[in-house]
Design a protein around this motif. Structure first.
Motif, mmCIF file in Angstrom:
data_model
loop_
_atom_site.group_PDB
_atom_site.id
_atom_site.type_symbol
_atom_site.label_atom_id
_atom_site.label_comp_id
_atom_site.label_asym_id
_atom_site.label_seq_id
_atom_site.Cartn_x
_atom_site.Cartn_y
_atom_site.Cartn_z
ATOM 1 N N GLY B 116 -3.156 -4.390 -3.136
ATOM 2 C CA GLY B 116 -2.395 -3.475 -2.298
ATOM 3 C C GLY B 116 -2.390 -2.069 -2.844
ATOM 4 N N TYR C 28 5.515 -0.493 7.282
ATOM 5 C CA TYR C 28 4.653 -1.425 6.563
ATOM 6 C C TYR C 28 4.605 -2.763 7.292
ATOM 7 N N GLY C 29 5.773 -3.208 7.735
ATOM 8 C CA GLY C 29 5.836 -4.492 8.427
ATOM 9 C C GLY C 29 4.943 -4.522 9.648
ATOM 10 N N LYS C 32 1.140 -2.466 8.527
ATOM 11 C CA LYS C 32 0.569 -2.911 7.248
ATOM 12 C C LYS C 32 -0.009 -1.750 6.444
ATOM 13 N N SER C 91 -7.840 -0.313 3.884
ATOM 14 C CA SER C 91 -6.581 0.318 3.499
ATOM 15 C C SER C 91 -6.826 1.623 2.744
ATOM 16 N N SER C 171 4.874 -7.541 14.111
ATOM 17 C CA SER C 171 4.694 -7.537 12.662
ATOM 18 C C SER C 171 4.214 -8.903 12.159
ATOM 19 N N GLY C 235 8.674 -4.751 3.764
ATOM 20 C CA GLY C 235 8.614 -5.494 5.020
ATOM 21 C C GLY C 235 9.981 -6.019 5.451
ATOM 22 N N GLU C 289 -3.105 -14.417 1.182
ATOM 23 C CA GLU C 289 -4.266 -13.849 1.834
ATOM 24 C C GLU C 289 -5.048 -14.963 2.504
#
Lengths: 254, 314, 291
Positions: B116, C28-29, C32, C91, C171, C235, C289
């Motif tokens: 992350g 974020y929730g 992401k 990201s 979400s 989140g 993940e």
């Protein structure tokens, strides 16, 4: 002695038992199939065997060593390699570099020789290059060696993933739905490749597959998974005639 | 392969020597004024910064916003070594770089374990903390600035640093270690399952990146003659990031060109200086969107397939 | 008594952090991504209130409303222009863009207003109120009440209304939510709007509490609030509230009992500690993940 042995393997996600009391053994040089309806926990089993998930119960022994405490890369180094359901290549790297990443541990020159360009470094790189090319040759990918991996057609990407897995010189290869998204011709070709791989590299293979023709055609034994537990285990013939399996799986399929 | 690589190496060496010779000749004969030769040293420092950040952010794919922080550690430690221990210039540089690398290790250990975007925030926080520390310590002389180190950085030492940095990073990237680092950026889980000890390589790339930022700091300290904490704030980190993004993530040549352009352009556009940082921000956003939306497919297609691969792999 | 006073002090700054942390956590929730520019939205919120009151002579409540809607709009526009094109990218790309947006906002305000601090208008008179021998400033009290109302309203909205349900659905799984007929784009926009609107309130609280604002205030506030969000479990809205308050109290106690120079270090120490011990945060779920 079994190459890989899983005893009472289980994992829970929240309250859900994704895999429960899974027992399994595979010998050297065997080709087994792992089948089951969607959501039966097949990929979860792979994730447990390769250390991606840590089991909440049970033991895994590989080559006589318990592996559940090991990190995924250590397990790979020990000799379990895998492919993924949804292809996970290093997309922006060249085809040959994908394989070379798998060959990482085949050489052990450290950082300094790489910077100083010592003879040891060159020897190491040449050995890696040679091995990578010979692996690509097995899969007819040699001519694409310097193409970006994401530019390969789908079927070749699947093959490259197998080549990368083999590059880690595994004793056991886990293939997660290698024929997914392939047409019948490609699947037939893949069957030949898998057989070839087993003979050429003399390794054990466990494959998850929905294509019954492929599984029944090449696997010596088949494990049927349902709701995270072993429903049946036996030869293709036995599995085909097992009423429970037919009810749970084959009956729904066709 | 060996022959090919040695040939490549010799060519690069000759090109570097020619560039160096031409620039030195021009400076000694007044073709390049002393004003511009000073800016050339700044350009060299920026190249070291950009290429080293590229290792962590471009190749490894871990975004860090603390590069100026590592630079400042290198700068202050090197300067203090020169002032208080009277170490020779090169030793001061190396001491500064090693301390920067150690700090990189300390920051990397807890954060690189996580997947992350935490590293980005933590390095930004680190950048702020280090600035506050430098501002408050007695030995750094706070906001008034640290002075007294010899002005040892000349064009030759800056140029050598550039060559060494690029060479080392290039060699790492070309080796099995570099492939491991790039594979982490591509797909960390797949990399781990291909046998790569991902955490180890993340730390390695991050620490090497911090080391060279420390070198750049040491050069800066002995070139500028005075160190004030404000030179190493968030803005400097973003500036370095812009160089890397503009030159292309995972593209060393691009970082070099971008660092040179971004050193000289502001000098040429002095009247525009208020808007410089505004421009950086726009460049960051625009580059990312244009690149990701593939608004330049035609430009890309002009390269042959092999070159496209090389662009990513080197 | 000093202890209780510091507690209240911490609660009121903590409430401000919580409002900002909620913005991080909600975005974020749903998207992401760490909206790196969120801290700057708070700075913009404070400036909008300043512009409305001190430059245009609006009454305080009108200014606050302008600030809230202005920031909500800014949040939505940012998402549409900068983040939406990158929704399917890695990201790294999104994060770099978010840094760009943050930097852009900061520098636009630097160019427009200069780096010198501006005096924030006094919406609430200075002075203290006595509670059982503890004196609390009006500003602290109002901040606390404001934070409480906002948090309660938000929790009600997210948990009890249809739109709130849609947000939670998006979400969980964008694709599935879309198939259920939820307009994902609108839901994401709304999330940015709410997060930014709360940020504006935090900006106003900041202005009232510290009375000086400059274009840099968002950066540090943003980082601390982000830490609060991580502490609570990114989140989770309740997590962000608790995290904000914990950070606020920790900071208040460090300032009063140790030294103000160490307060930032303590906050960052908390971050490092939580990342080492429980990276998912206090209320966070362990996200697996998909392999």
């Amino acid at each position: 002695m079994a190459l890989l042995k899983a005893e009472g393997l289980g994992i829970q996600f929240g309250g859900l038992k994704a895999v429960d009391e899974f027992n399994f053994e595979i010998e050297k040089n065997q080709l087994y199939g792992l089948i089951g309806p969607n959501g039966a926990g097949k990929t979860t089993v792979f994730n447990l065997l390769t250390g991606v998930y840590k089991p909440t119960s049970g033991q895994i022994t590989f080559d006589g060593k318990p592996i559940i405490k090991m990190k995924p890369n250590q397990i790979t180094e020990l000799g379990i390699a895998r492919t993924f359901q949804n292809i996970r290549l290093f997309k922006n790297m060249s085809v040959i570099d994908n394989v070379k990443v798998g060959l990482h541990h085949s050489q052990n020159y450290s950082l300094l020789p790489a910077i100083l360009n010592t003879p040891g470094y060159f020897q190491g790189e040449e050995a890696i290059e040679e091995k990578a090319l010979s692996l690509l040759r097995v899969f007819d990918l040699e001519e694409f060696a310097y193409v970006k991996a994401s530019n390969l057609p789908y079927g070749k990407q699947r093959k490259l993933e197998i080549a990368r897995a083999l590059a880690t010189s595994p004793k056991l290869l886990l293939l997660d739905e290698p024929a997914a998204g392939m047409n019948p011709t490609e699947t037939a070709e893949l069957m030949e490749t898998i057989k070839l791989v087993r003979e050429k590299f003399s390794i054990a293979i466990l494959l998850i597959e929905h294509d019954m023709k492929l599984v029944m055609g090449i696997c010596e034994k088949i494990v049927v998974l349902n709701f995270g537990t072993t429903l049946a285990f036996g030869t293709p013939e036995e599995i085909r005639n097992n009423p429970e399996v037919v009810a749970a799986y084959l009956g729904n399929e066709e | 392969m060996k022959k090919q690589q040695i040939k490549q190496f010799m060519i690069s060496l000759i090109i570097s020597l020619v560039i160096y010779g031409a620039l030195m000749f021009s400076m000694n004969n007044g073709i390049i004024s002393s004003y511009w030769s000073r800016i050339m040293i700044t350009a060299c420092i920026n190249i070291v910064l950009a290429t080293s950040l590229n290792l962590a952010s471009g190749y490894l794919g871990q975004l860090t916003l603390g590069h100026a922080g590592f630079m400042s550690v290198g700068a202050y430690i090197a300067a203090l070594a020169s002032i208080h221990l009277q170490t020779p210039f090169i030793i001061s540089l190396i001491i500064g770089a090693i301390v920067a690398a150690v700090i990189g290790l300390i920051i990397g250990m807890p954060t690189l374990r996580l997947k992350g975007d935490y590293l980005c925030i933590i390095t930004l926080a680190f950048n702020e903390i280090i600035r506050v520390i430098m501002l408050n310590l007695k030995i750094t002389n706070g906001a008034r600035g640290l002075i007294g180190m010899p002005m040892s950085t000349d064009f030759t030492s800056a140029f050598i640093s550039v060559v060494v940095t690029i060479y080392v990073i290039y060699c790492i990237v070309k080796s099995r270690h570099g492939r491991a680092i790039i594979s982490i950026k591509e797909d960390e889980t797949a990399s781990e399952l291909a046998g790569i000890p991902t955490f180890y390589y993340k730390i390695m790339a991050f620490v090497i990146s911090a080391f060279f930022a420390g070198i750049a700091g040491g050069l800066y300290a002995h070139y500028n003659g005075i160190l004030v904490p404000v030179s190493f704030d968030y803005n400097k980190s973003v500036e370095i990031l812009v160089m890397v993004v503009l030159g292309g993530l995972g593209n060393l040549k691009g970082s070099v060109v971008a660092a040179i352009v971004m050193t000289f352009l502001p000098e040429l556009l002095r009247s525009f200086s208020d808007y410089r940082m505004l421009l950086y921000a726009v460049v960051l956003i625009a580059t990312m969107i244009i690149k990701e939306k593939n608004l330049m497919p035609h430009i890309k297609e002009k390269f042959s397939k092999k070159e496209v691969v090389e662009e990513v792999a080197e | 008594m000093e202890f209780v006073a510091q507690m209240i002090n911490g609660l009121s700054t903590g409430g401000m952090y919580a409002l900002v942390a909620i913005g991080y956590t909600m975005v974020y929730g749903i998207a992401k991504m760490i909206n790196f520019a969120h801290g700057e939205i708070i700075m913009v919120g404070a400036y909008l209130a300043y512009i409305a009151t001190s430059m245009m002579g609006m009454p305080s409540y009108v200014s606050i409303v302008i600030s809230i809607f202005g920031c909500a709009l800014l949040g939505v526009v940012t998402e549409k222009v900068a983040y939406k094109p990158l929704r399917n990218s890695g990201s790294l790309a999104v994060l770099i863009t978010a840094i760009g947006v943050s930097y852009l906002l900061q520098n636009v305000f630097l160019v427009l207003f200069g780096s010198a601090a501006k005096t924030f208008p006094t919406y609430i008179p200075a002075g203290t109120i006595q509670f059982f021998g503890i004196s609390i400033t009006y500003v602290s009290l109002i901040s606390l009440i404001l934070t409480g109302i906002c948090s309660a309203a938000l929790l009600f909205f997210v948990n009890k209304t249809r739109i709130g349900k849609a947000m939670r659905a998006v979400s969980e799984d964008k694709g599935a939510a879309e198939l259920m007929g939820i307009n994902v784009n609108n839901t994401i926009s709304l999330t940015f709007a709410i997060g930014s609107g709360l940020g504006a309130i935090a900006g106003v609280i900041y202005g009232m509490s510290y009375s000086l604002i400059d274009p840099y205030i968002g950066a540090m506030l943003g980082i601390k609030a982000f830490i609060a969000a991580v502490l609570g479990g990114i989140g989770s809205i309740q997590g962000a509230m608790v995290g904000g308050i914990v950070i606020g109290i920790a900071e208040a106690f460090t300032i009063s009992y140790v030294s103000s120079t160490f307060s930032d270090a303590v906050v960052f120490g908390i971050l490092i500690f939580i990342l080492l011990v429980k990276p998912a945060g206090l209320f966070g779920k362990n996200v697996r993940e998909k392999v």
